[in-house]
Scaffold this motif. Structure first.
Motif, PDB file in Angstrom:
ATOM      1  N   ARG A  15       0.831  -1.213   0.000  1.00  0.00           N
ATOM      2  CA  ARG A  15       0.000   0.000   0.000  1.00  0.00           C
ATOM      3  C   ARG A  15       0.864   1.261   0.000  1.00  0.00           C
ATOM      4  O   ARG A  15       0.555   2.248  -0.666  1.00  0.00           O
ATOM      5  CB  ARG A  15      -0.931   0.002   1.217  1.00  0.00           C
ATOM      6  N   ILE A  16       1.948   1.236   0.761  1.00  0.00           N
ATOM      7  CA  ILE A  16       2.828   2.408   0.821  1.00  0.00           C
ATOM      8  C   ILE A  16       3.506   2.641  -0.524  1.00  0.00           C
ATOM      9  O   ILE A  16       3.587   3.778  -1.001  1.00  0.00           O
ATOM     10  CB  ILE A  16       3.877   2.229   1.939  1.00  0.00           C
ATOM     11  N   VAL A  17       3.990   1.562  -1.156  1.00  0.00           N
ATOM     12  CA  VAL A  17       4.605   1.696  -2.478  1.00  0.00           C
ATOM     13  C   VAL A  17       3.595   2.269  -3.465  1.00  0.00           C
ATOM     14  O   VAL A  17       3.903   3.190  -4.242  1.00  0.00           O
ATOM     15  CB  VAL A  17       5.129   0.329  -2.969  1.00  0.00           C
ATOM     16  N   HIS A  18       2.385   1.750  -3.430  1.00  0.00           N
ATOM     17  CA  HIS A  18       1.350   2.234  -4.363  1.00  0.00           C
ATOM     18  C   HIS A  18       1.045   3.711  -4.123  1.00  0.00           C
ATOM     19  O   HIS A  18       0.953   4.497  -5.078  1.00  0.00           O
ATOM     20  CB  HIS A  18       0.080   1.399  -4.183  1.00  0.00           C
ATOM     21  N   ASP A  19       0.900   4.109  -2.851  1.00  0.00           N
ATOM     22  CA  ASP A  19       0.571   5.505  -2.555  1.00  0.00           C
ATOM     23  C   ASP A  19       1.690   6.447  -2.961  1.00  0.00           C
ATOM     24  O   ASP A  19       1.435   7.550  -3.467  1.00  0.00           O
ATOM     25  CB  ASP A  19       0.279   5.659  -1.058  1.00  0.00           C
ATOM     26  N   LEU A  20       2.951   6.020  -2.748  1.00  0.00           N
ATOM     27  CA  LEU A  20       4.080   6.872  -3.134  1.00  0.00           C
ATOM     28  C   LEU A  20       4.216   6.961  -4.650  1.00  0.00           C
ATOM     29  O   LEU A  20       4.533   8.017  -5.192  1.00  0.00           O
ATOM     30  CB  LEU A  20       5.372   6.322  -2.517  1.00  0.00           C
ATOM     31  N   ARG A  21       3.971   5.853  -5.314  1.00  0.00           N
ATOM     32  CA  ARG A  21       4.172   5.823  -6.767  1.00  0.00           C
ATOM     33  C   ARG A  21       3.107   6.592  -7.533  1.00  0.00           C
ATOM     34  O   ARG A  21       3.425   7.342  -8.469  1.00  0.00           O
ATOM     35  CB  ARG A  21       4.184   4.367  -7.258  1.00  0.00           C
ATOM     36  N   ARG A  22       1.841   6.429  -7.147  1.00  0.00           N
ATOM     37  CA  ARG A  22       0.758   7.002  -7.952  1.00  0.00           C
ATOM     38  C   ARG A  22       0.827   8.524  -8.049  1.00  0.00           C
ATOM     39  O   ARG A  22       0.277   9.112  -8.980  1.00  0.00           O
ATOM     40  CB  ARG A  22      -0.593   6.570  -7.405  1.00  0.00           C
ATOM     41  N   GLN A  81       3.658  10.105  -8.383  1.00  0.00           N
ATOM     42  CA  GLN A  81       4.884  10.483  -9.073  1.00  0.00           C
ATOM     43  C   GLN A  81       5.022   9.904 -10.473  1.00  0.00           C
ATOM     44  O   GLN A  81       5.499  10.587 -11.388  1.00  0.00           O
ATOM     45  CB  GLN A  81       6.111  10.019  -8.267  1.00  0.00           C
ATOM     46  N   MET A  82       4.608   8.645 -10.637  1.00  0.00           N
ATOM     47  CA  MET A  82       4.924   7.963 -11.897  1.00  0.00           C
ATOM     48  C   MET A  82       4.002   6.784 -12.117  1.00  0.00           C
ATOM     49  O   MET A  82       3.262   6.364 -11.218  1.00  0.00           O
ATOM     50  CB  MET A  82       6.387   7.489 -11.876  1.00  0.00           C
ATOM     51  N   THR A  83       4.064   6.242 -13.317  1.00  0.00           N
ATOM     52  CA  THR A  83       3.293   5.050 -13.643  1.00  0.00           C
ATOM     53  C   THR A  83       4.046   3.810 -13.162  1.00  0.00           C
ATOM     54  O   THR A  83       5.219   3.876 -12.782  1.00  0.00           O
ATOM     55  CB  THR A  83       3.061   4.937 -15.153  1.00  0.00           C
ATOM     56  N   LEU A  84       3.355   2.680 -13.196  1.00  0.00           N
ATOM     57  CA  LEU A  84       3.988   1.426 -12.815  1.00  0.00           C
ATOM     58  C   LEU A  84       5.157   1.111 -13.745  1.00  0.00           C
ATOM     59  O   LEU A  84       6.215   0.636 -13.296  1.00  0.00           O
ATOM     60  CB  LEU A  84       2.951   0.293 -12.855  1.00  0.00           C
ATOM     61  N   ALA A  85       4.996   1.402 -15.031  1.00  0.00           N
ATOM     62  CA  ALA A  85       6.068   1.143 -16.000  1.00  0.00           C
ATOM     63  C   ALA A  85       7.286   2.012 -15.711  1.00  0.00           C
ATOM     64  O   ALA A  85       8.440   1.554 -15.826  1.00  0.00           O
ATOM     65  CB  ALA A  85       5.553   1.396 -17.418  1.00  0.00           C
ATOM     66  N   GLU A  86       7.062   3.263 -15.332  1.00  0.00           N
ATOM     67  CA  GLU A  86       8.180   4.161 -15.029  1.00  0.00           C
ATOM     68  C   GLU A  86       8.933   3.693 -13.794  1.00  0.00           C
ATOM     69  O   GLU A  86      10.173   3.720 -13.762  1.00  0.00           O
ATOM     70  CB  GLU A  86       7.661   5.585 -14.838  1.00  0.00           C
ATOM     71  N   LEU A 141       6.366  -8.067 -10.757  1.00  0.00           N
ATOM     72  CA  LEU A 141       6.696  -8.068  -9.328  1.00  0.00           C
ATOM     73  C   LEU A 141       6.071  -6.862  -8.640  1.00  0.00           C
ATOM     74  O   LEU A 141       5.501  -6.982  -7.542  1.00  0.00           O
ATOM     75  CB  LEU A 141       8.210  -8.077  -9.144  1.00  0.00           C
ATOM     76  N   LEU A 142       6.173  -5.687  -9.280  1.00  0.00           N
ATOM     77  CA  LEU A 142       5.605  -4.480  -8.693  1.00  0.00           C
ATOM     78  C   LEU A 142       4.087  -4.587  -8.551  1.00  0.00           C
ATOM     79  O   LEU A 142       3.508  -4.183  -7.544  1.00  0.00           O
ATOM     80  CB  LEU A 142       5.962  -3.262  -9.541  1.00  0.00           C
ATOM     81  N   SER A 143       3.449  -5.137  -9.567  1.00  0.00           N
ATOM     82  CA  SER A 143       2.002  -5.280  -9.535  1.00  0.00           C
ATOM     83  C   SER A 143       1.578  -6.212  -8.405  1.00  0.00           C
ATOM     84  O   SER A 143       0.621  -5.935  -7.673  1.00  0.00           O
ATOM     85  CB  SER A 143       1.504  -5.810 -10.879  1.00  0.00           C
ATOM     86  N   ARG A 144       2.295  -7.333  -8.261  1.00  0.00           N
ATOM     87  CA  ARG A 144       1.955  -8.265  -7.179  1.00  0.00           C
ATOM     88  C   ARG A 144       2.165  -7.619  -5.820  1.00  0.00           C
ATOM     89  O   ARG A 144       1.349  -7.787  -4.899  1.00  0.00           O
ATOM     90  CB  ARG A 144       2.811  -9.534  -7.304  1.00  0.00           C
ATOM     91  N   LEU A 145       3.266  -6.864  -5.677  1.00  0.00           N
ATOM     92  CA  LEU A 145       3.549  -6.208  -4.407  1.00  0.00           C
ATOM     93  C   LEU A 145       2.451  -5.200  -4.047  1.00  0.00           C
ATOM     94  O   LEU A 145       1.953  -5.188  -2.923  1.00  0.00           O
ATOM     95  CB  LEU A 145       4.905  -5.501  -4.473  1.00  0.00           C
ATOM     96  N   GLU A 146       2.065  -4.386  -5.007  1.00  0.00           N
ATOM     97  CA  GLU A 146       1.041  -3.380  -4.733  1.00  0.00           C
ATOM     98  C   GLU A 146      -0.320  -4.009  -4.442  1.00  0.00           C
ATOM     99  O   GLU A 146      -1.177  -3.392  -3.809  1.00  0.00           O
ATOM    100  CB  GLU A 146       0.937  -2.395  -5.893  1.00  0.00           C
ATOM    101  N   ILE A 160      13.448  -0.155  -5.026  1.00  0.00           N
ATOM    102  CA  ILE A 160      12.138   0.485  -5.224  1.00  0.00           C
ATOM    103  C   ILE A 160      12.063   1.789  -4.432  1.00  0.00           C
ATOM    104  O   ILE A 160      11.617   2.824  -4.944  1.00  0.00           O
ATOM    105  CB  ILE A 160      11.004  -0.471  -4.793  1.00  0.00           C
ATOM    106  N   ALA A 161      12.521   1.747  -3.176  1.00  0.00           N
ATOM    107  CA  ALA A 161      12.500   2.952  -2.340  1.00  0.00           C
ATOM    108  C   ALA A 161      13.374   4.049  -2.950  1.00  0.00           C
ATOM    109  O   ALA A 161      12.989   5.225  -2.976  1.00  0.00           O
ATOM    110  CB  ALA A 161      12.971   2.611  -0.929  1.00  0.00           C
ATOM    111  N   HIS A 162      14.557   3.679  -3.418  1.00  0.00           N
ATOM    112  CA  HIS A 162      15.455   4.667  -4.030  1.00  0.00           C
ATOM    113  C   HIS A 162      14.798   5.308  -5.250  1.00  0.00           C
ATOM    114  O   HIS A 162      14.887   6.531  -5.451  1.00  0.00           O
ATOM    115  CB  HIS A 162      16.778   3.997  -4.432  1.00  0.00           C
ATOM    116  N   ALA A 163      14.114   4.499  -6.076  1.00  0.00           N
ATOM    117  CA  ALA A 163      13.438   5.038  -7.252  1.00  0.00           C
ATOM    118  C   ALA A 163      12.300   5.964  -6.874  1.00  0.00           C
ATOM    119  O   ALA A 163      11.965   6.894  -7.615  1.00  0.00           O
ATOM    120  CB  ALA A 163      12.924   3.888  -8.115  1.00  0.00           C
TER     121      ALA A 163
END
Length: 225
Positions: free
Chosen positions: A42-49, A51-56, A67-72, A86-89
């Motif tokens: 959930r945290i990865v999804h909230d931070l990513r949405r 800033q960027m798309t899943l592909a980015e 892997l990212l999709s399964r994690l989210e 992932i955190a660094h990105a």
């Protein structure tokens, strides 16, 4: 040569004078590894949405989109090294992904999953309609049979109690006060005051929602499922 299956020994009967906890099916599992993974996801999804798309994110972190999709979505078991990338990105320290990872704050209790407790008289019962007693309050759905009186089991405990009459008519005794409660009536009071309930309804039963804070399980029963 296979041995014969062991005979199943039935559980011992419930001792007389103690509440009986009816079995329930489908109770939610205790929080564990799955909840932690879902929390990180959930945290990865909230931070990513923001800033960027899943592909980015996949490109920047060098991690597959699968892997990212399964994690989210709360599954998978990524390594610490992968989570660090992932955190660094995402521009945060890896600890950010864990600091807020905790079991879901929204927990649903289906009607068939409620913990049901039958008191020793075999007629009075209540259901616990919150997931467990670890929160700040507990809600019970009580069913009082005709003629019920709790005078002999008056209670006094720290906290606040709220009662809402769903059906029928109840008589609430608080110290020397007597309050007649009809369907739709509600009352809030200091539970440290000695109190008990009588079913004064002509119906065969009365129902009430009773909310207590801090939580406890009436009748001395354990909160096991």
């Amino acid at each position: 040569m296979s041995s014969a299956p062991e005979e199943q020994v039935p559980p011992p009967p419930t001792p007389l004078g103690r509440p009986r906890i009816a079995p329930v099916q489908g109770a939610p599992p205790a929080p564990g590894e799955g909840d932690r993974v879902r929390g990180v996801g959930r945290i990865v999804h909230d931070l990513r949405r923001d800033q960027m798309t899943l592909a980015e994110l996949s490109t920047r972190a060098g991690v597959s989109m699968g892997l990212l999709s399964r994690l989210e979505n709360g599954s998978g078991n990524p390594s610490f090294r992968v989570l660090s990338r992932i955190a660094h990105a995402l521009g945060v320290h890896v600890s950010t992904l864990f600091a807020e990872a905790r079991p879901p704050t929204t927990r649903l209790v289906r009607a068939e999953e409620r913990l049901r407790v039958v008191l020793p008289d075999g007629r009075t019962e209540y259901e616990v309609i919150v997931p467990d007693l670890s929160g700040r309050l507990c809600a019970h759905l009580w069913r009082f049979p005709r003629g019920y009186s709790g005078e002999g089991a008056a209670q006094s405990r720290e906290g606040v109690q709220f009662i809402y009459v769903l059906r029928g008519r109840l008589e609430l005794h608080i110290d020397h006060e007597v309050h007649a409660l009809d369907t739709g009536d509600a009352v809030t009071f200091d539970a440290l005051r000695r109190h008990w309930i009588r079913n004064s309804s002509a119906r065969s039963a009365a129902e009430a929602l009773v909310v207590t804070s801090p939580p406890f399980l009436p009748g001395g029963a354990a909160a096991d499922r």
